[in-house]
Scaffold this motif. Structure first.
Motif, PDB file in Angstrom:
ATOM      1  N   PRO A  16       0.764  -1.245   0.000  1.00 44.03           N
ATOM      2  CA  PRO A  16       0.000   0.000   0.000  1.00 44.03           C
ATOM      3  C   PRO A  16       0.798   1.300   0.000  1.00 44.03           C
ATOM      4  O   PRO A  16       0.198   2.365   0.005  1.00 44.03           O
ATOM      5  N   SER A  17       2.125   1.254   0.012  1.00 43.88           N
ATOM      6  CA  SER A  17       2.849   2.527   0.065  1.00 43.88           C
ATOM      7  C   SER A  17       4.216   2.416  -0.610  1.00 43.88           C
ATOM      8  O   SER A  17       4.759   1.317  -0.775  1.00 43.88           O
ATOM      9  N   ARG A  18       4.766   3.592  -0.947  1.00 43.21           N
ATOM     10  CA  ARG A  18       6.102   3.686  -1.534  1.00 43.21           C
ATOM     11  C   ARG A  18       7.131   3.068  -0.589  1.00 43.21           C
ATOM     12  O   ARG A  18       8.012   2.317  -1.009  1.00 43.21           O
ATOM     13  N   LYS A  19       6.990   3.393   0.719  1.00 41.44           N
ATOM     14  CA  LYS A  19       7.948   2.914   1.709  1.00 41.44           C
ATOM     15  C   LYS A  19       7.960   1.381   1.736  1.00 41.44           C
ATOM     16  O   LYS A  19       9.008   0.750   1.688  1.00 41.44           O
ATOM     17  N   LYS A  20       6.753   0.793   1.772  1.00 44.39           N
ATOM     18  CA  LYS A  20       6.670  -0.673   1.833  1.00 44.39           C
ATOM     19  C   LYS A  20       7.215  -1.286   0.540  1.00 44.39           C
ATOM     20  O   LYS A  20       7.841  -2.348   0.562  1.00 44.39           O
ATOM     21  N   ALA A  21       6.966  -0.617  -0.580  1.00 41.44           N
ATOM     22  CA  ALA A  21       7.455  -1.141  -1.863  1.00 41.44           C
ATOM     23  C   ALA A  21       8.983  -1.161  -1.864  1.00 41.44           C
ATOM     24  O   ALA A  21       9.602  -2.167  -2.237  1.00 41.44           O
ATOM     25  N   LEU A  22       9.594  -0.075  -1.413  1.00 43.97           N
ATOM     26  CA  LEU A  22      11.062  -0.008  -1.439  1.00 43.97           C
ATOM     27  C   LEU A  22      11.677  -0.964  -0.412  1.00 43.97           C
ATOM     28  O   LEU A  22      12.743  -1.541  -0.654  1.00 43.97           O
ATOM     29  N   GLU A  23      10.983  -1.169   0.723  1.00 46.78           N
ATOM     30  CA  GLU A  23      11.467  -2.158   1.704  1.00 46.78           C
ATOM     31  C   GLU A  23      11.483  -3.556   1.084  1.00 46.78           C
ATOM     32  O   GLU A  23      12.428  -4.314   1.267  1.00 46.78           O
ATOM     33  N   LEU A  24      10.416  -3.851   0.351  1.00 44.54           N
ATOM     34  CA  LEU A  24      10.327  -5.167  -0.291  1.00 44.54           C
ATOM     35  C   LEU A  24      11.423  -5.329  -1.343  1.00 44.54           C
ATOM     36  O   LEU A  24      12.068  -6.383  -1.439  1.00 44.54           O
ATOM     37  N   VAL A  25      11.668  -4.262  -2.101  1.00 52.85           N
ATOM     38  CA  VAL A  25      12.718  -4.309  -3.123  1.00 52.85           C
ATOM     39  C   VAL A  25      14.080  -4.573  -2.451  1.00 52.85           C
ATOM     40  O   VAL A  25      14.893  -5.362  -2.943  1.00 52.85           O
ATOM     41  N   GLN A  40      -3.140   0.235  -7.487  1.00 53.15           N
ATOM     42  CA  GLN A  40      -3.158   0.693  -6.087  1.00 53.15           C
ATOM     43  C   GLN A  40      -1.860   1.413  -5.715  1.00 53.15           C
ATOM     44  O   GLN A  40      -1.877   2.553  -5.237  1.00 53.15           O
ATOM     45  N   LEU A  41      -0.733   0.746  -5.968  1.00 48.10           N
ATOM     46  CA  LEU A  41       0.551   1.345  -5.582  1.00 48.10           C
ATOM     47  C   LEU A  41       0.834   2.604  -6.399  1.00 48.10           C
ATOM     48  O   LEU A  41       1.317   3.608  -5.862  1.00 48.10           O
ATOM     49  N   GLY A  46       2.549   7.369  -6.677  1.00 47.99           N
ATOM     50  CA  GLY A  46       2.790   8.329  -7.755  1.00 47.99           C
ATOM     51  C   GLY A  46       3.899   7.885  -8.694  1.00 47.99           C
ATOM     52  O   GLY A  46       4.651   6.951  -8.407  1.00 47.99           O
ATOM     53  N   PRO A  47       4.005   8.585  -9.846  1.00 48.98           N
ATOM     54  CA  PRO A  47       4.958   8.165 -10.873  1.00 48.98           C
ATOM     55  C   PRO A  47       6.417   8.284 -10.457  1.00 48.98           C
ATOM     56  O   PRO A  47       7.291   7.665 -11.069  1.00 48.98           O
ATOM     57  N   GLY A  48       6.719   9.059  -9.387  1.00 50.41           N
ATOM     58  CA  GLY A  48       8.104   9.169  -8.916  1.00 50.41           C
ATOM     59  C   GLY A  48       8.678   7.810  -8.538  1.00 50.41           C
ATOM     60  O   GLY A  48       9.886   7.568  -8.678  1.00 50.41           O
ATOM     61  N   LEU A  49       7.807   6.901  -8.095  1.00 49.10           N
ATOM     62  CA  LEU A  49       8.271   5.560  -7.729  1.00 49.10           C
ATOM     63  C   LEU A  49       8.886   4.850  -8.937  1.00 49.10           C
ATOM     64  O   LEU A  49       9.846   4.094  -8.806  1.00 49.10           O
ATOM     65  N   ARG A  82       8.421   7.745 -21.217  1.00 48.86           N
ATOM     66  CA  ARG A  82       9.305   8.757 -20.605  1.00 48.86           C
ATOM     67  C   ARG A  82       9.731   8.325 -19.204  1.00 48.86           C
ATOM     68  O   ARG A  82      10.778   8.736 -18.713  1.00 48.86           O
ATOM     69  N   LYS A  83       8.920   7.502 -18.555  1.00 44.65           N
ATOM     70  CA  LYS A  83       9.277   6.967 -17.228  1.00 44.65           C
ATOM     71  C   LYS A  83      10.132   5.711 -17.366  1.00 44.65           C
ATOM     72  O   LYS A  83      10.407   5.036 -16.375  1.00 44.65           O
ATOM     73  N   ARG A  84      10.466   5.354 -18.592  1.00 47.41           N
ATOM     74  CA  ARG A  84      11.358   4.229 -18.925  1.00 47.41           C
ATOM     75  C   ARG A  84      10.856   2.893 -18.380  1.00 47.41           C
ATOM     76  O   ARG A  84      11.626   2.053 -17.924  1.00 47.41           O
ATOM     77  N   VAL A  85       9.509   2.715 -18.395  1.00 46.26           N
ATOM     78  CA  VAL A  85       8.995   1.409 -17.996  1.00 46.26           C
ATOM     79  C   VAL A  85       9.182   0.439 -19.162  1.00 46.26           C
ATOM     80  O   VAL A  85       9.258   0.839 -20.325  1.00 46.26           O
ATOM     81  N   SER A  86       9.270  -0.855 -18.841  1.00 47.62           N
ATOM     82  CA  SER A  86       9.571  -1.861 -19.868  1.00 47.62           C
ATOM     83  C   SER A  86       8.322  -2.486 -20.468  1.00 47.62           C
ATOM     84  O   SER A  86       8.356  -2.995 -21.579  1.00 47.62           O
ATOM     85  N   MET A  87       7.228  -2.496 -19.676  1.00 47.82           N
ATOM     86  CA  MET A  87       6.033  -3.205 -20.118  1.00 47.82           C
ATOM     87  C   MET A  87       4.800  -2.475 -19.588  1.00 47.82           C
ATOM     88  O   MET A  87       4.834  -1.969 -18.460  1.00 47.82           O
ATOM     89  N   VAL A  88       3.756  -2.373 -20.410  1.00 51.12           N
ATOM     90  CA  VAL A  88       2.495  -1.757 -19.967  1.00 51.12           C
ATOM     91  C   VAL A  88       1.329  -2.643 -20.434  1.00 51.12           C
ATOM     92  O   VAL A  88       1.496  -3.451 -21.343  1.00 51.12           O
ATOM     93  N   THR A  89       0.163  -2.433 -19.823  1.00 52.40           N
ATOM     94  CA  THR A  89      -1.017  -3.200 -20.248  1.00 52.40           C
ATOM     95  C   THR A  89      -2.130  -2.276 -20.732  1.00 52.40           C
ATOM     96  O   THR A  89      -2.301  -1.155 -20.233  1.00 52.40           O
ATOM     97  N   VAL A  90      -2.876  -2.797 -21.718  1.00 54.84           N
ATOM     98  CA  VAL A  90      -4.085  -2.135 -22.212  1.00 54.84           C
ATOM     99  C   VAL A  90      -5.157  -3.221 -22.323  1.00 54.84           C
ATOM    100  O   VAL A  90      -4.828  -4.406 -22.376  1.00 54.84           O
ATOM    101  N   HIS A  91      -6.425  -2.825 -22.355  1.00 51.31           N
ATOM    102  CA  HIS A  91      -7.479  -3.827 -22.550  1.00 51.31           C
ATOM    103  C   HIS A  91      -7.671  -4.096 -24.040  1.00 51.31           C
ATOM    104  O   HIS A  91      -7.895  -3.145 -24.817  1.00 51.31           O
ATOM    105  N   ALA A  92      -7.649  -5.359 -24.431  1.00 49.59           N
ATOM    106  CA  ALA A  92      -7.899  -5.713 -25.836  1.00 49.59           C
ATOM    107  C   ALA A  92      -9.267  -5.207 -26.287  1.00 49.59           C
ATOM    108  O   ALA A  92      -9.458  -4.827 -27.445  1.00 49.59           O
TER     109      ALA A  92
END
Ligand code: C5P
Length: 236
Positions: A16-25, A40-41, A46-49, A82-92
């Motif tokens: 649920p949060s940036r902090k928890k995400a980075l702890e997990l990483v 959710q995340l 936000g996109p800064g993550l 621009r955020k240099r993500v490798s993969m995104v999803t769209v609905h067919a």
């Protein structure tokens, strides 16, 4: 276990949060190179993550399942690039024009665009209500929608473990398949009704697997990651 096997395991950062995400990483150490950020995340952190994960050398799967008019989806994909993500999803089900616009917006250097066919939460009655169709076979519907992705030149689709084989039989190497709903043998399936082990997903032909709780809820997430990657590599 080869590096290539661990690069096929996408860890779902369903926290649920940036902090928890980075702890997990941190806990996952250098092993997990491919991470999924969902609605959710993303909404919380936000996109800064995305920048922070990229700075740590991670590949990011931004799973926001875009479904809008072609122009808007194209803009969202460009923003993801621009955020240099490798993969995104769209609905067919956004339709061919939208899928084409998404693929064009990604271009050769942007993220790989994967299409979600039918959400696994939908049953045949839901499909009848939503699309105004006579009762359909869900697998037929998934294969039909995957066809839209193949025809518009998208690299792949997201599909449950039970659908991978049929998609591969229908489209061969033309579509990569990303498969969530993965559990290590003996794990609690939780809310996943259609799930499989990493090895079974590999044998069915999954190119990537998305793993959440089997890794993130483990006492030692790094060890669980290794177990998943080894089982995927061996098809065990
Ligand atoms: O914890 P678990 O391994 O079940 O997490 C699976 C991940 O894959 C979650 O992020 C979930 O939203 C996602 N997902 C899914 N089924 C789909 C599409 C995505 O479980 N059909």
């Amino acid at each position: 276990m080869s590096d290539s096997a661990s690069s096929k395991i996408i860890v779902a950062l369903d926290v649920p949060s940036r902090k928890k995400a980075l702890e997990l990483v941190e806990k996952l150490d250098d092993q997990a190179a491919f991470l999924k950020v969902g609605a959710q995340l993303f909404t919380e952190a936000g996109p800064g993550l995305l920048d922070e994960l990229h700075k740590r050398g991670k590949r990011v799967f931004l799973d926001l399942k875009f479904h809008d008019i072609p122009n808007t989806v194209a803009g969202a994909i460009k923003a993801a690039a621009r955020k240099r993500v490798s993969m995104v999803t769209v609905h067919a089900s956004g339709g061919k024009e939208m899928l084409k616009a998404a693929q064009e917006a990604a271009g050769p250097n942007g993220p790989d665009v994967f299409a979600v066919t039918l959400l696994t939460s939908l049953d045949s009655e839901d499909v009848e209500q939503v699309f105004g169709r006579a009762p359909v076979s869900l697998v037929d519907e998934v294969v039909r929608l995957a066809g839209l992705a193949a025809e518009t030149g998208l690299p792949g689709v997201v599909a449950s473990p039970t659908e991978v084989k049929t998609i591969k039989r229908s489209y061969g190497d033309a579509l990569l398949v990303v498969t969530p709903g993965i559990r290590l043998p003996g794990d609690d399936p939780g809310d996943q009704s259609r799930y499989s082990t990493p090895g079974a997903a590999a044998r069915a032909g999954a190119d990537y697997i998305v793993v959440g709780r089997s890794i993130t809820a483990a006492k030692d997430p790094a060890a669980a990651f290794q177990a998943v990657a080894a089982a995927f590599a061996e098809g065990a």
